[in-house]
Design a protein around this motif. Structure first.
Motif, PDB file in Angstrom:
ATOM      1  N   VAL A   1      -9.502   2.468   1.270  1.00  0.00           N
ATOM      2  CA  VAL A   1      -8.838   1.000   0.603  1.00  0.00           C
ATOM      3  C   VAL A   1      -9.978  -0.064   0.520  1.00  0.00           C
ATOM      4  CG1 VAL A   1      -7.416  -0.524   0.382  1.00  0.00           C
ATOM      5  CG2 VAL A   1      -6.594   1.556   0.800  1.00  0.00           C
TER       6      VAL A   1
ATOM      7  N   LEU B   1       0.934  -1.275  -0.022  1.00  0.00           N
ATOM      8  CA  LEU B   1      -0.007   0.031  -0.120  1.00  0.00           C
ATOM      9  C   LEU B   1       0.979   1.398   0.096  1.00  0.00           C
ATOM     10  CD1 LEU B   1      -3.116  -0.790   2.444  1.00  0.00           C
ATOM     11  CD2 LEU B   1      -2.605  -1.277   0.064  1.00  0.00           C
TER      12      LEU B   1
ATOM     13  N   TYR C   1      -3.068   4.741  -2.619  1.00  0.00           N
ATOM     14  CA  TYR C   1      -3.901   3.601  -3.198  1.00  0.00           C
ATOM     15  C   TYR C   1      -5.302   3.762  -2.657  1.00  0.00           C
ATOM     16  CZ  TYR C   1      -3.889  -1.591  -4.061  1.00  0.00           C
ATOM     17  OH  TYR C   1      -3.925  -2.864  -4.570  1.00  0.00           O
ATOM     18  N   ASP C   2      -6.348   3.119  -3.355  1.00  0.00           N
ATOM     19  CA  ASP C   2      -7.554   3.350  -2.725  1.00  0.00           C
ATOM     20  C   ASP C   2      -8.569   2.018  -3.165  1.00  0.00           C
ATOM     21  OD1 ASP C   2      -8.003   3.296  -5.761  1.00  0.00           O
ATOM     22  OD2 ASP C   2      -8.464   5.562  -5.830  1.00  0.00           O
TER      23      ASP C   2
END
Length: 693
Positions: free
Chosen positions: A520, A331, A335-336
Motif C-alpha cells: 500500500v 484498508l 487495497y494497494d
C-alpha cells in the motif's frame, strides 16, 4: 429584509470603519462567529452586514431578518475571513465568593448553566495542590457531575460522618434568590426519589457499596453544594475551578447526558483527550487491542479534539471546512498503492476513445491539502492576496468560456478547444493534430503566470519563467490561454485576507493491518517517518516519470498526523511489517479502557453490561490458548439499545467466541463456561442446546 446581495467588499470595508469609530452595541455582539480583519480585529458578521446596508441605503441598522449563519456565508462569499468563536471561561468558587470570566454569569440565574458545556474541573487547596477526579468505571473525562464528584472525593469522610438529618438538610442548589433551596444528600436513588421524583441526580459510590445521591442537572446546579463543602470542611484559600464553554447549536439541541465524565489525574493541558498529546508528540500512532474497544471512534474523537484545539471531541460538531482536515480510510486485503498513493486509471476521452491517466490516491490528495495550508501559512499576506486574485481572474475567465466551442490557437496557428477544467488540470482538445488529439494543461502553471503580473509574449518567456532549459508542449498552450485571458481585460476582486495559520491534518487508517502495508505504502515508508517530514523525507514515487514535472518529489509536511487502528487477533492478515512498526507509536486500548461508551445505555443497563462483560472476559483469560487480546470490548454492548442481552449473545458474541475456540480441546465445555459467565441463559439445558446449535 434578507441579506442585501448587492453589497460589495468596499461596502463591508466602510462598515468596519464605522464600527471602529462607533463601537458595537452589547446586543449585537456575536457569540458564534467573527469576521477577522487584516489587522486581526474581530467583528460580529450580522452587525457588519446590517451596518453596510445602512451606510449604502440609509435604512435603519437591523439584524432581525437574517441569522448569523446567513451573514457568515455571505461575507465568506465576498472573500472575508470568518472564524468560529471558541471562547473558554473559568469559574472560581471559594467559601465566600463565586466569580467567572464570563461577564454574563450571575448567581441569581444558575439555569444559564443549561447553555454551557464543562471542559475541566479541579479542587485547588490553599497550598496550591490540585486534586482532579479519580475516574470510576464508565466515567468520561468531564461532565456536569465532575465538580460535585470531586467535592465528594475530597470531603468523602466528612460527608459520610454527617448525621442523617444533617445530610438531608445539606444545601445543594438554589437557581435564584426567589427560588427554593434544594437540599438533601441521600443514601440511595430510591430514597432520593421519595423526596424529589426526578432523573436529575448524581450518584457517588464510596466505601462498601455506600452512596451519596443528590440533585444535579446543569454545570452550575451544584455550585451551592461544592461551596457549602468548602465552608464546612475546607481551609481558608481552598477553591474549586471549573473551565467551560458555550454549547454549540447542535449540542443545545441534544438532551443532556448525566454521569458523563471524570477528569484525568493530570492538569488540563489544552486537549480533552489524553491521547491527543500522544499523537501531537509522535505524529504517527496505532491503537491496537481487542475487538470492540472503540478504537475507530476514539480516533475520530482525537481528530475533533485536536482540530478544535480542545474545544470539543465530537466529530459531528466539526464544520464542513474543518472536516477537510480529516480523512478516513479502511484498508482491506485488496487495497494497494494505486488506491493510496497514485495509479493509472481509465479515462474516456472527448472523442469517445479510452486512455489511461495518472490519478492521485486518497493519501496523496490529503497530503496536498495539508501542504497547501502549510505553504500558505508561511507566505506573506500580500502573496496570498495575489494568489487569490489570480484564482478569481482564472475562474472568471472559465465562467465565460463555452467549453468545446470557443476556439483558441497557438502562435503557429494550431486550433484547439478547452473542453473542461478540474481542480488541477485544463483539458484541451486538438482535433487537427495528427498524433495528439488531447492534452492536460497544469492549471497551477497558468495561475503562477497570472499571479506574477508579468507579460508573456513568446514560448521562450514561459520557459524562462519556469526556469527550464527546454520548452514543453504544454507551455505553448499556457501562453495561448494566457494571451486570450489578457485580451478580455478581467479585473481581479480586491479581497482582504488574514494570515493563515498552520492547521493540523489527521489521516485515519482503520484496520491498518488488514492490507499488505508495504504494498500500500511503497516508497512512502521513508516519508512517513516522523523524523523525515518535509524536504528531509522527499522521495520519487513509482510513477514519477509520468508526472508533469518528473523532477518533483513527494514529501509529507509537518502538519500531517496519522492514526492507525488494528485488532491484534485478526487472523486474516500476516504480521505487521517490521519496517513500519518502528515508524509508529503503538498504544494498547484494553477492553476496560473505553467503558464510557456505555453511558448512552443509562446507569442501570450500563452497570449490568459492565458486569457481564467483565465476567465473560475473566473466563476468556482462564483459557490457556487465549489472553486479553481476545477480550470483548464495550462497543459490542452498545447494541443493547436495540437488543436484549440474550439476543446480543446469540447473534453477535457467540459466533465470535466460537471462532476463538474452534479446534481447541473440549470446545463445547469452554463455550458452556463462557455462556454461564455471561449469564446466558439461566437454565443449563438451554445453554447446552444453544451452544450445540
Amino acid at each position: 429584509m434578507a441579506i442585501p446581495s448587492k453589497l460589495t467588499p468596499n461596502d463591508i470595508f466602510e462598515a468596519l470603519k464605522y464600527i471602529d469609530e462607533n463601537g458595537i452595541p452589547d446586543k449585537n455582539k456575536s457569540r458564534e462567529y467573527a469576521l477577522v480583519s487584516e489587522s486581526g480585529i474581530k467583528y460580529p458578521p450580522k452587525y457588519v452586514v446590517a451596518v453596510a446596508h445602512h451606510l449604502s441605503t440609509g435604512d435603519d441598522i437591523d439584524t432581525s431578518t437574517y441569522n448569523a449563519v446567513e451573514a457568515k456565508n455571505f461575507l465568506r462569499g465576498l472573500g472575508f475571513m470568518i472564524e468560529q468563536n471558541q471562547e473558554k471561561f473559568e469559574l472560581v468558587i471559594t467559601a465566600d465568593n463565586v466569580t467567572s470570566t464570563d461577564e454574563r454569569f450571575t448567581m441569581n440565574n444558575l439555569s444559564l448553566g443549561d447553555n454551557y458545556k464543562p471542559l475541566n474541573a479541579y479542587f485547588k487547596k490553599s497550598n496550591g495542590e490540585k486534586i482532579n477526579r479519580k475516574r470510576d468505571k464508565g466515567e468520561r473525562k468531564s461532565s456536569n457531575q465532575t465538580m460535585p464528584r470531586i467535592a465528594c472525593q475530597v470531603f468523602e469522610r466528612q460527608l459520610a460522618e454527617l448525621s442523617v438529618e444533617e445530610k438531608e438538610n445539606f444545601p445543594v442548589c438554589r437557581y435564584s434568590l426567589n427560588s427554593e433551596i434544594i437540599k438533601g444528600i441521600f443514601p440511595s436513588v430510591a430514597v432520593f426519589k421519595q423526596h424529589r421524583n426526578t432523573i436529575e441526580y448524581v450518584v457517588y459510590n464510596y466505601g462498601d457499596g455506600r452512596q451519596f445521591v443528590f440533585y444535579c442537572w446543569n454545570i452550575f446546579s451544584t455550585i451551592i453544594f461544592v461551596q457549602e463543602c468548602i465552608k464546612r470542611f475546607g481551609d481558608a484559600g481552598d477553591e474549586f475551578v471549573l473551565t467551560y464553554r458555550e454549547k454549540d447549536k447542535k449540542e443545545r439541541e441534544q438532551p443532556e447526558v448525566q454521569n458523563e465524565i471524570s477528569d484525568e489525574t493530570q492538569d488540563f493541558n489544552g486537549y480533552l483527550n489524553p491521547y491527543s498529546d500522544a499523537l501531537i508528540e509522535s505524529k504517527n500512532i496505532i491503537f491496537r487491542g481487542a475487538p470492540g474497544t472503540g478504537k475507530s471512534y476514539l480516533a475520530k474523537e482525537i481528530a475533533a479534539d485536536i482540530i478544535s484545539n480542545g474545544y470539543f471531541d465530537d466529530y459531528t460538531l466539526l464544520t464542513d471546512e474543518q472536516k477537510k482536515q480529516v480523512e478516513f480510510v479502511q484498508l482491506h486485503p485488496s487495497y494497494d498503492y494505486s488506491d493510496f498513493v497514485e495509479g493509472l486509471r481509465p479515462r474516456v476521452n472527448d472523442d469517445g476513445s479510452m486512455s489511461f491517466q495518472l490519478e492521485d490516491g486518497i493519501f496523496t490528495k490529503f497530503v496536498k491539502r495539508a501542504q497547501k495550508n502549510y505553504d500558505d501559512a508561511n507566505r506573506s499576506r500580500e502573496d496570498i492576496e495575489k494568489q487569490n486574485s489570480a484564482i478569481d481572474v482564472l475562474n472568471e475567465y472559465f465562467s465565460n468560456i463555452e467549453f468545446g466551442i470557443d476556439e483558441l490557437s497557438l502562435a503557429r496557428g494550431t486550433k484547439f478547444y478547452i473542453t473542461s477544467v478540474d481542480e488541477e488540470h485544463i483539458h484541451v482538445s486538438i482535433p487537427d493534430n495528427p498524433t495528439i488529439k488531447s492534452l492536460n494543461i497544469n492549471k497551477n502553471e497558468l495561475l503562477s503566470m497570472i499571479e506574477s503580473g508579468q507579460d508573456f509574449n513568446r514560448p521562450k518567456d514561459v520557459t524562462e519563467f519556469f526556469e527550464k532549459q527546454n520548452a514543453t508542449q504544454a507551455y505553448s498552450y499556457d501562453l495561448a490561454i494566457f494571451k486570450d485571458l489578457k485580451s478580455k481585460n478581467i479585473n481581479a476582486k480586491k479581497t482582504e485576507v488574514a494570515q493563515e495559520s498552520v492547521k493540523p491534518f489527521i489521516f485515519i487508517i482503520d484496520e491498518i493491518n488488514r492490507a499488505e502495508i508495504s504494498k500500500v505504502l511503497g516508497e512512502l515508508f521513508f516519508s512517513i517517518d516522523p523524523g523525515y517530514r518535509g524536504s528531509a523525507g522527499e522521495v520519487s514515487t513509482q510513477y514519477a516519470s509520468l508526472h508533469e514535472n518528473p523532477d518533483k518529489k513527494f514529501s509529507i509536511p509537518e502538519n500531517v498526523y496519522i492514526i492507525g487502528t488494528m485488532n491484534d487477533i485478526d487472523r486474516s492478515v500476516d504480521s505487521f511489517d517490521f519496517a513500519m512498526r518502528r515508524r509508529f507509536r503503538f498504544i494498547e486500548i484494553k477492553a476496560e479502557d473505553r467503558l464510557e461508551m456505555l453511558e448512552s445505555l443509562g446507569d442501570e443497563l450500563k452497570e449490568k453490561a459492565i458486569t457481564r462483560m467483565e465476567a465473560l472476559n475473566n473466563e476468556i483469560s482462564n483459557v490457556d490458548e487465549l489472553n486479553e487480546n481476545y477480550y470483548i470490548g464495550a462497543s459490542y454492548f452498545l447494541k443493547l439499545s436495540t437488543l436484549t442481552f440474550d439476543q446480543l449473545w446469540t447473534d453477535h458474541l457467540l459466533p465470535l467466541i466460537q471462532d476463538y475456540v474452534r479446534g481447541m480441546y473440549d470446545e463445547e465445555g469452554i463455550l458452556k463456561k463462557f455462556a454461564r459467565a455471561y449469564g446466558y441463559p439461566s437454565i443449563a439445558g438451554d445453554v447446552d442446546e444453544n451452544i450445540k446449535g
